[in-house]
Motif scaffolding. Structure first.
Motif, PDB file in Angstrom:
ATOM      1  N   PHE A   1      82.331  -7.104  41.713  1.00  0.00           N
ATOM      2  CA  PHE A   1      80.954  -6.882  41.680  1.00  0.00           C
ATOM      3  C   PHE A   1      80.525  -5.384  42.206  1.00  0.00           C
ATOM      4  O   PHE A   1      79.606  -4.582  41.671  1.00  0.00           O
ATOM      5  N   PHE A   2      80.951  -5.123  43.355  1.00  0.00           N
ATOM      6  CA  PHE A   2      80.790  -4.385  44.447  1.00  0.00           C
ATOM      7  C   PHE A   2      81.607  -2.901  44.088  1.00  0.00           C
ATOM      8  O   PHE A   2      81.270  -1.977  44.667  1.00  0.00           O
ATOM      9  N   TYR A   3      82.700  -3.162  43.313  1.00  0.00           N
ATOM     10  CA  TYR A   3      83.508  -2.045  43.001  1.00  0.00           C
ATOM     11  C   TYR A   3      83.031  -1.123  41.983  1.00  0.00           C
ATOM     12  O   TYR A   3      82.604  -1.516  41.037  1.00  0.00           O
ATOM     13  N   GLU A   4      82.819   0.246  42.324  1.00  0.00           N
ATOM     14  CA  GLU A   4      81.899   1.059  41.555  1.00  0.00           C
ATOM     15  C   GLU A   4      82.623   1.983  40.623  1.00  0.00           C
ATOM     16  O   GLU A   4      82.085   2.556  39.774  1.00  0.00           O
ATOM     17  N   GLY A   5      83.998   1.775  40.539  1.00  0.00           N
ATOM     18  CA  GLY A   5      84.712   2.395  39.575  1.00  0.00           C
ATOM     19  C   GLY A   5      84.987   1.765  38.542  1.00  0.00           C
ATOM     20  O   GLY A   5      84.545   0.792  38.222  1.00  0.00           O
TER      21      GLY A   5
END
Length: 281
Positions: free
Chosen positions: A45-49
């Motif tokens: 969820f917090f991975y932006e890539g």
């Protein structure tokens, strides 16, 4: 320093949740597996890539998979150690393992090792031991001595490896892979126990597991962020983080759960505070 504080607070929440597991008779293994799934979800969820299939060729991917296996293995060793040797041995063995990443930082990363810092680290180790010993716990070091030794080495390897191999820009994804692998293995264990040992899944484990997964992910994430702040050495971060968790968890046990704190524990808490001050300055 804010990342380190957040990591300590998250670890404190883990301590409180485990206490609640006992109070509400939560199946620890089932909650742990739900925790891994939740932590895996947090990482994604917090991975932006964009997640691509090429990640399996990343330098850190194989290490993350191996750590996933190690996470669930050490959890089971921890459970066996508690059964065979007592809870105090579990606490001491797992917390004293901080010496492994500390020595790794000093010898491999060539971090500072001044006299004040060395005194602080020694005081921290003594503090961890004194604070972890509980008078009412039936500690038997001579029985199955190999278990606390495995726990000590395994916990130290996990902390050292997570710090050494975690990529600077893909921390979320790195942690997601670790927790995901641990969750898959955990589900296999639960399925086996359900089919062969007739142990059914208890749905009340789910909310506790979700809460544990969130704070567990935060604990690991903020610790890695703290380790990557310029000007802070890993040997200092690991020591301060570890000794602060042990000391504050003992105080939380007193305040929230009315646990007894012996004179030995109080001496450990005082030494912990002294160690933090010495290492910080």
């Amino acid at each position: 320093m804010i990342y380190l504080i957040l990591s300590v607070l998250s670890s404190m929440a883990i301590f409180v949740l485990f206490k609640l597991f006992s109070k509400f008779k939560i199946n620890t293994l089932q909650a742990i597996v739900v925790n891994y799934v939740t932590a895996f979800t947090c990482g994604l969820f917090f991975y932006e890539g964009i997640i691509r299939s090429e990640i399996i060729n990343a330098d850190w991917f194989a290490v993350a998979v191996t750590l996933g296996f190690l996470f669930i293995a050490i959890f089971n060793v921890m459970a066996l150690t508690a059964q065979k040797n007592g809870l105090s041995v579990v606490s001491v063995a797992s917390k004293m393992s901080v010496i492994i990443p500390v020595l790794f930082g000093i010898y491999v990363y060539k971090e500072s090792a001044g006299i004040i810092k060395i005194i602080g680290i020694v005081l921290a180790l003594i503090a961890v031991y004194l604070t972890s010993i509980k008078q009412k716990d039936d500690t038997v070091l001579t029985r199955a001595i190999y278990l606390p030794l495995i726990l000590f080495i395994g916990s130290g390897i996990i902390d050292t490896s997570v710090n050494h191999f975690a990529p600077k820009n893909n921390i979320q994804l790195f942690l997601a892979v670790i927790f995901g692998i641990a969750g898959v293995i955990g589900f296999i264990i639960i399925a086996y126990k359900s089919l062969r040992l007739n142990q059914h899944f208890k749905f009340k484990s789910i909310p506790f597991g979700i809460a544990l997964g969130i704070v567990n992910y935060c604990s690991m994430y903020f610790l890695l962020k703290a380790l990557r702040v310029d000007g802070f050495e890993s040997s200092s971060i690991f020591t301060i983080n570890n000794v602060a968790i042990v000391a504050l968890s003992t105080l939380i046990g007193l305040l929230l759960f009315k646990e007894h704190i012996s004179k030995t524990n109080w001496i450990g808490i005082v030494l912990a505070m002294a160690a933090i001050i010495l290492i910080s300055f």
